[in-house]
Design an enzyme around this catalytic site. Structure first.
Site, PDB file in Angstrom:
ATOM      1  N   MET A  43       0.809  -1.216   0.000  1.00 25.64           N
ATOM      2  CA  MET A  43       0.000   0.000   0.000  1.00 25.64           C
ATOM      3  C   MET A  43       0.840   1.264   0.000  1.00 25.64           C
ATOM      4  O   MET A  43       0.312   2.361  -0.198  1.00 25.64           O
ATOM      5  CB  MET A  43      -0.944   0.002   1.214  1.00 25.64           C
ATOM      6  CG  MET A  43      -1.955  -1.145   1.216  1.00 25.64           C
ATOM      7  SD  MET A  43      -2.978  -1.222  -0.268  1.00 25.64           S
ATOM      8  CE  MET A  43      -3.952   0.279  -0.090  1.00 25.64           C
TER       9      MET A  43
ATOM     10  N   ALA B  85      -6.257  -4.027   3.185  1.00 26.02           N
ATOM     11  CA  ALA B  85      -4.872  -3.987   3.671  1.00 26.02           C
ATOM     12  C   ALA B  85      -4.678  -2.816   4.627  1.00 26.02           C
ATOM     13  O   ALA B  85      -5.150  -1.709   4.371  1.00 26.02           O
ATOM     14  CB  ALA B  85      -3.909  -3.874   2.498  1.00 26.02           C
TER      15      ALA B  85
ATOM     16  N   TYR C 257       4.473   4.922   9.520  1.00 23.46           N
ATOM     17  CA  TYR C 257       4.157   3.834   8.599  1.00 23.46           C
ATOM     18  C   TYR C 257       2.653   3.587   8.559  1.00 23.46           C
ATOM     19  O   TYR C 257       2.074   3.351   7.488  1.00 23.46           O
ATOM     20  CB  TYR C 257       4.876   2.546   8.997  1.00 23.46           C
ATOM     21  CG  TYR C 257       4.437   1.372   8.148  1.00 23.46           C
ATOM     22  CD1 TYR C 257       4.913   1.234   6.844  1.00 23.46           C
ATOM     23  CD2 TYR C 257       3.513   0.453   8.622  1.00 23.46           C
ATOM     24  CE1 TYR C 257       4.472   0.190   6.041  1.00 23.46           C
ATOM     25  CE2 TYR C 257       3.066  -0.591   7.830  1.00 23.46           C
ATOM     26  CZ  TYR C 257       3.556  -0.723   6.544  1.00 23.46           C
ATOM     27  OH  TYR C 257       3.108  -1.743   5.747  1.00 23.46           O
TER      28      TYR C 257
ATOM     29  N   THR D 158     -13.400   1.406  10.390  1.00 22.05           N
ATOM     30  CA  THR D 158     -13.268   0.765  11.699  1.00 22.05           C
ATOM     31  C   THR D 158     -14.036   1.510  12.778  1.00 22.05           C
ATOM     32  O   THR D 158     -14.165   2.742  12.731  1.00 22.05           O
ATOM     33  CB  THR D 158     -11.789   0.694  12.112  1.00 22.05           C
ATOM     34  OG1 THR D 158     -11.676   0.255  13.477  1.00 22.05           O
ATOM     35  CG2 THR D 158     -11.112   2.048  12.001  1.00 22.05           C
TER      36      THR D 158
ATOM     37  N   GLU E 261     -12.903   2.008  15.570  1.00 18.71           N
ATOM     38  CA  GLU E 261     -11.928   2.810  16.311  1.00 18.71           C
ATOM     39  C   GLU E 261     -12.033   4.291  15.950  1.00 18.71           C
ATOM     40  O   GLU E 261     -11.501   5.143  16.666  1.00 18.71           O
ATOM     41  CB  GLU E 261     -10.511   2.308  16.047  1.00 18.71           C
ATOM     42  CG  GLU E 261     -10.200   0.951  16.665  1.00 18.71           C
ATOM     43  CD  GLU E 261     -10.048   0.996  18.178  1.00 18.71           C
ATOM     44  OE1 GLU E 261      -9.689   2.063  18.713  1.00 18.71           O
ATOM     45  OE2 GLU E 261     -10.300  -0.037  18.825  1.00 18.71           O
TER      46      GLU E 261
ATOM     47  N   TYR F  75      -3.570   4.736  14.488  1.00 15.61           N
ATOM     48  CA  TYR F  75      -4.323   3.870  13.579  1.00 15.61           C
ATOM     49  C   TYR F  75      -5.678   4.481  13.256  1.00 15.61           C
ATOM     50  O   TYR F  75      -6.071   4.589  12.086  1.00 15.61           O
ATOM     51  CB  TYR F  75      -4.506   2.490  14.210  1.00 15.61           C
ATOM     52  CG  TYR F  75      -5.545   1.630  13.533  1.00 15.61           C
ATOM     53  CD1 TYR F  75      -5.322   1.112  12.260  1.00 15.61           C
ATOM     54  CD2 TYR F  75      -6.756   1.347  14.162  1.00 15.61           C
ATOM     55  CE1 TYR F  75      -6.286   0.327  11.634  1.00 15.61           C
ATOM     56  CE2 TYR F  75      -7.719   0.561  13.547  1.00 15.61           C
ATOM     57  CZ  TYR F  75      -7.480   0.054  12.284  1.00 15.61           C
ATOM     58  OH  TYR F  75      -8.435  -0.711  11.666  1.00 15.61           O
TER      59      TYR F  75
ATOM     60  N   ARG G  67      -8.241 -15.138  13.193  1.00 11.12           N
ATOM     61  CA  ARG G  67      -7.752 -13.883  13.760  1.00 11.12           C
ATOM     62  C   ARG G  67      -6.281 -14.014  14.126  1.00 11.12           C
ATOM     63  O   ARG G  67      -5.823 -15.043  14.629  1.00 11.12           O
ATOM     64  CB  ARG G  67      -8.563 -13.540  15.005  1.00 11.12           C
ATOM     65  CG  ARG G  67      -8.334 -12.133  15.557  1.00 11.12           C
ATOM     66  CD  ARG G  67      -8.621 -11.074  14.549  1.00 11.12           C
ATOM     67  NE  ARG G  67      -9.197  -9.871  15.132  1.00 11.12           N
ATOM     68  CZ  ARG G  67      -9.104  -8.669  14.581  1.00 11.12           C
ATOM     69  NH1 ARG G  67      -8.436  -8.502  13.452  1.00 11.12           N
ATOM     70  NH2 ARG G  67      -9.683  -7.627  15.141  1.00 11.12           N
TER      71      ARG G  67
END
Length: 351
Positions: A67, A89, A103, A135, A137, A159, A194
């Site tokens: 990516m 990804a 990153y 997500t 999150e 993230y 997972r």
């Protein structure tokens, strides 16, 4: 073969990618997957569906990619000419994102932009439908509960911040260029596939190992963190359903049931025949095997996040009404399924 739909999955070797590839093959697609080059094998989750590319009946093909490499992604999209792209990804581990924030932003945020740009530059806007793995999150320090598509975002990790950019760039390209681009705001979804660094799998693998005498203690962080956990196999069907709609949109996928890490631990050990009793408080709290008095769960402050997300609970009303999607597996059944799979693996009896 030429009449079949073509799908491209980034992150095909992950939990969701493996289940999605299997689903799409069952639906008759030709499936292309992007995987990163690794010095060790990283295709265990998809070995059962892989076909030698010289097989005339082959419908599943793998491509090396990353990516962070725009020319690589452009080439893969150009070669495959997909009807649907599923962008799964990501550097998806919240704790790791604090250690690798740059990153994480490059892969998760700008990586999504690179994929959208590939569609635009190649003139595939009217052909290719795009799904972005968003997500729960994003909600972070949730402003309301339960959370739905209109709940304000409050990301609490690098993230989540990277995924917030990805979410909005998808919306932007949908509105600016007329792309059929959708965000799936998926709450936590688990399975026997997972990764072992994620808390549910860490718990079920440890419960199995401890019951077999292969591990002494399970170390965890915040036992009171609460999550909305569902089964990954059901959630990837929701991804596919989003790409089948006449109009793109953003959808929450969730069970609407919240469970604490503590309760998940109790269920996992119970499946092995052990009952956990809790003693102590805070970082001194321990989980004791009621039958032997032995400590099998302990708190390690190193596993606390710099900024915690205490409670996530999703409202999937829109997905139920528009997509006809709904979850089926309870979180307790999910925990038991994962433990049984881990017991089989550790005993060497898994098929």
């Amino acid at each position: 073969m030429t009449d079949r739909k073509v799908a491209l999955i980034s992150g095909v070797t992950g939990q969701d990618g493996a289940y999605l590839a299997e689903l799409l093959l069952d639906e008759g697609y030709i499936v292309h997957g992007i995987k990163r080059r690794s010095s060790s094998f990283n295709t265990q989750r998809i070995e059962h569906i892989y076909q030698e590319r010289h097989d005339p009946e082959a419908r599943f093909f793998l491509h090396y990619g990353d990516m962070t490499d725009s020319t690589n992604l452009l080439r893969i999209v150009q070669q495959t000419q997909p009807h649907e792209i599923y962008n799964l990804a990501a550097q998806s581990h919240v704790q790791v994102s604090f250690e690798t924030p740059e990153y994480t932003a490059n892969a998760d945020a700008i990586g999504t932009l690179r994929m959208l740009e590939a569609i635009r530059i190649l003139g595939l806007t009217n052909r290719t439908r795009f799904y972005q793995a968003s997500t729960s999150e994003l909600y972070g320090l949730a402003q309301e509960s339960p959370q739905n598509e209109k709940t304000p975002f409050y990301p609490r990790s690098p993230y989540a911040a990277a995924k917030l950019y990805a979410y909005w760039i998808v919306v932007n390209y949908r509105e600016a260029y007329g792309m059929h681009a959708s965000n799936g705001i998926l709450f936590n979804h688990e399975s026997p596939l997972r990764g072992e660094t994620f808390v549910t799998r860490k718990i079920t693998r440890a419960a199995a190992a401890i019951s077999l005498g292969k591990q002494e203690v399970l170390y965890l962080g915040n036992l009171d963190a609460q999550r909305d956990w569902g089964h990954a196999r059901e959630y990837v069907r929701g991804m596919w359903m989003m790409c089948q709609q006449d109009r793109p949109g953003d959808y929450v996928l969730a069970t609407g049931v919240t469970t604490s890490v503590r309760t998940f631990v109790e269920w996992a050990f119970e499946e092995t025949g052990m009952t956990i009793e809790w003693v102590g408080e805070g970082i001194e709290e321990r989980g004791i095997d009621a039958a032997t008095g032995r400590c099998v769960v302990a708190v390690d402050p190193r596993y606390f996040r710099p900024t915690e997300v205490d409670l996530l609970l999703g409202d999937a009303t829109k997905a139920r009404q528009v997509l006809g999607w709904r979850h089926e597996t309870s979180v307790r059944d999910l925990a038991c399924e994962m433990v049984r799979e881990d017991l089989s693996y550790l005993r060497g009896t898994r098929q």
